[in-house]
Write a protein that holds these residues in place. Sequence first.
Motif, PDB file in Angstrom:
ATOM      1  N   ALA A 117       0.814  -1.210   0.000  1.00 26.47           N
ATOM      2  CA  ALA A 117       0.000   0.000   0.000  1.00 26.47           C
ATOM      3  C   ALA A 117       0.852   1.266   0.000  1.00 26.47           C
ATOM      4  CB  ALA A 117      -0.940  -0.002   1.207  1.00 26.47           C
ATOM      5  N   GLU A 118       2.139   1.133   0.295  1.00 25.79           N
ATOM      6  CA  GLU A 118       3.039   2.284   0.359  1.00 25.79           C
ATOM      7  C   GLU A 118       3.857   2.448  -0.925  1.00 25.79           C
ATOM      8  OE1 GLU A 118       2.884   4.440   2.522  1.00 25.79           O
ATOM      9  OE2 GLU A 118       2.499   3.644   4.535  1.00 25.79           O
ATOM     10  N   LEU A 119       3.446   1.793  -2.012  1.00 27.98           N
ATOM     11  CA  LEU A 119       4.230   1.868  -3.248  1.00 27.98           C
ATOM     12  C   LEU A 119       4.445   3.308  -3.721  1.00 27.98           C
ATOM     13  CD1 LEU A 119       5.719   0.406  -5.517  1.00 27.98           C
ATOM     14  CD2 LEU A 119       3.519   0.168  -6.710  1.00 27.98           C
ATOM     15  N   PRO A 120       3.449   4.204  -3.688  1.00 27.19           N
ATOM     16  CA  PRO A 120       3.739   5.589  -4.104  1.00 27.19           C
ATOM     17  C   PRO A 120       4.856   6.236  -3.284  1.00 27.19           C
ATOM     18  CG  PRO A 120       1.376   5.212  -4.045  1.00 27.19           C
ATOM     19  CD  PRO A 120       2.009   3.997  -3.415  1.00 27.19           C
ATOM     20  N   LEU A 121       4.839   6.065  -1.959  1.00 27.11           N
ATOM     21  CA  LEU A 121       5.907   6.621  -1.122  1.00 27.11           C
ATOM     22  C   LEU A 121       7.240   5.968  -1.455  1.00 27.11           C
ATOM     23  CD1 LEU A 121       6.936   8.331   1.267  1.00 27.11           C
ATOM     24  CD2 LEU A 121       6.217   6.461   2.790  1.00 27.11           C
ATOM     25  N   ILE A 122       7.242   4.663  -1.692  1.00 28.38           N
ATOM     26  CA  ILE A 122       8.478   3.947  -2.017  1.00 28.38           C
ATOM     27  C   ILE A 122       9.073   4.471  -3.324  1.00 28.38           C
ATOM     28  CG2 ILE A 122       9.349   1.684  -2.757  1.00 28.38           C
ATOM     29  CD1 ILE A 122       7.366   0.477  -0.669  1.00 28.38           C
ATOM     30  N   ILE A 123       8.239   4.669  -4.331  1.00 24.87           N
ATOM     31  CA  ILE A 123       8.720   5.208  -5.612  1.00 24.87           C
ATOM     32  C   ILE A 123       9.234   6.628  -5.425  1.00 24.87           C
ATOM     33  CG2 ILE A 123       8.017   5.896  -7.932  1.00 24.87           C
ATOM     34  CD1 ILE A 123       6.044   3.583  -7.934  1.00 24.87           C
ATOM     35  N   TRP A 124       8.503   7.424  -4.664  1.00 29.75           N
ATOM     36  CA  TRP A 124       8.910   8.814  -4.412  1.00 29.75           C
ATOM     37  C   TRP A 124      10.298   8.852  -3.765  1.00 29.75           C
ATOM     38  CZ3 TRP A 124       5.611  12.687  -1.016  1.00 29.75           C
ATOM     39  CH2 TRP A 124       6.029  13.994  -1.279  1.00 29.75           C
ATOM     40  N   ALA A 125      10.533   7.964  -2.809  1.00 29.63           N
ATOM     41  CA  ALA A 125      11.849   7.919  -2.160  1.00 29.63           C
ATOM     42  C   ALA A 125      12.936   7.494  -3.140  1.00 29.63           C
ATOM     43  CB  ALA A 125      11.802   6.973  -0.963  1.00 29.63           C
ATOM     44  N   TRP A 126      12.639   6.561  -4.042  1.00 27.68           N
ATOM     45  CA  TRP A 126      13.628   6.180  -5.061  1.00 27.68           C
ATOM     46  C   TRP A 126      13.916   7.351  -5.999  1.00 27.68           C
ATOM     47  CZ3 TRP A 126      16.908   2.617  -4.375  1.00 27.68           C
ATOM     48  CH2 TRP A 126      16.587   1.397  -3.780  1.00 27.68           C
ATOM     49  N   GLN A 127      12.899   8.120  -6.352  1.00 24.78           N
ATOM     50  CA  GLN A 127      13.121   9.301  -7.181  1.00 24.78           C
ATOM     51  C   GLN A 127      14.098  10.259  -6.500  1.00 24.78           C
ATOM     52  OE1 GLN A 127       8.650  10.156  -7.823  1.00 24.78           O
ATOM     53  NE2 GLN A 127       9.628  11.056  -9.611  1.00 24.78           N
ATOM     54  N   LEU A 128      13.859  10.497  -5.220  1.00 19.64           N
ATOM     55  CA  LEU A 128      14.707  11.428  -4.471  1.00 19.64           C
ATOM     56  C   LEU A 128      16.115  10.883  -4.323  1.00 19.64           C
ATOM     57  CD1 LEU A 128      14.803  14.071  -2.871  1.00 19.64           C
ATOM     58  CD2 LEU A 128      14.099  12.775  -0.841  1.00 19.64           C
ATOM     59  N   ALA A 129      16.244   9.584  -4.016  1.00 15.69           N
ATOM     60  CA  ALA A 129      17.565   8.980  -3.864  1.00 15.69           C
ATOM     61  C   ALA A 129      18.360   9.060  -5.164  1.00 15.69           C
ATOM     62  CB  ALA A 129      17.419   7.527  -3.420  1.00 15.69           C
ATOM     63  N   ALA A 130      17.700   8.788  -6.290  1.00 19.36           N
ATOM     64  CA  ALA A 130      18.383   8.853  -7.590  1.00 19.36           C
ATOM     65  C   ALA A 130      18.805  10.273  -7.913  1.00 19.36           C
ATOM     66  CB  ALA A 130      17.457   8.303  -8.678  1.00 19.36           C
TER      67      ALA A 130
END
Length: 325
Positions: A117-130
């Motif tokens: 259920a947290e996939l949007p937050l997980i993707i957002w964090a990967w965007q920021l990390a990249a």
Amino acid sequence: MSLFSPSSLPIARYRFTLLTETPFRLTGYPGAMLRGAWGHALRYLACSTGSPECAGCPVREHCRYTQLFEPLPDTAQGAARDIPPPYIVQAALAQPRALARGDTWSFEMVLFGKALAELPLIIWAWQLAARDGLGDQQSPMCLVSVEHETSSGEWQPVWKNSPGSALGKPPRAPRVQAHVPALAMEQQANHHAMPLGASMTLLTPMRLQHKGRICEPQHLTANILLNSLWRKLELYMEHYTGLPLPAMPPRDGILLQPLSLARQRWERHSRRQQKAMRLDGMLGTLSLHGPLAEWWPWLWLGQYTHLGKNSSFGLGQYRLAPLRE
């Protein structure tokens, strides 16, 4: 509810593809680097107090960062038991070690239970990390797509970056396409035409513990491997699927044959703990022979939960294949 009912397990695998914006050289094990960068970005996005440390935080128990990245120990049964985080980063060791500007490279992530259920937050964090940069050189990248592995083994796009987002703009919370985030297990329950054996290719170092020590290749047996697999499955099933495991299948008559096993020496530096960590493990191939019918679906599921210690950043990943001769 039976494990092999039409209802699938709340487990899903996603593929993340990055675009390099400067030359990038990969050193060490990629899973550890990726996990560290993502965890740092996730904490930045999820922390509501701004506290420099999680210890002692009054909202730690309910924090999305804590629940996703480093769950608190389970004390329901009295003694504290560590809970594996609801994700595993899967990054192949065989990928190119040097990338030019404009190259792409991919890694995968398995999510369990509440993390789906947290996939949007997980993707957002990967965007920021990249965007902030990966690796020793802090090379900036752009997350360009996320795909979901369907029950048929195909990859279905669930998110793509919008045009122009690679030009230094801060990432925004993503909108994920609707999909069914579950792992279909019912096909694995079919015991007809079962193989005579199984081969296991260890894709990342496998750290099995036996009698308080990391098991050496020459000491590995079917009992050690299957016991370790069952303990790992119990942890994930108990905490993230709501389905208890049945009694462990019999191991009598199952033999393990090492084909090309060797101990991989590996050490990583933990920025969070500010110390070097020895993470030696086994690499290579092995085979299992004997009455595997009852074990086959669990061996198959272990490709998602991995085997042994330190699996959250990808250690203990293996590929299973049937042996019919």
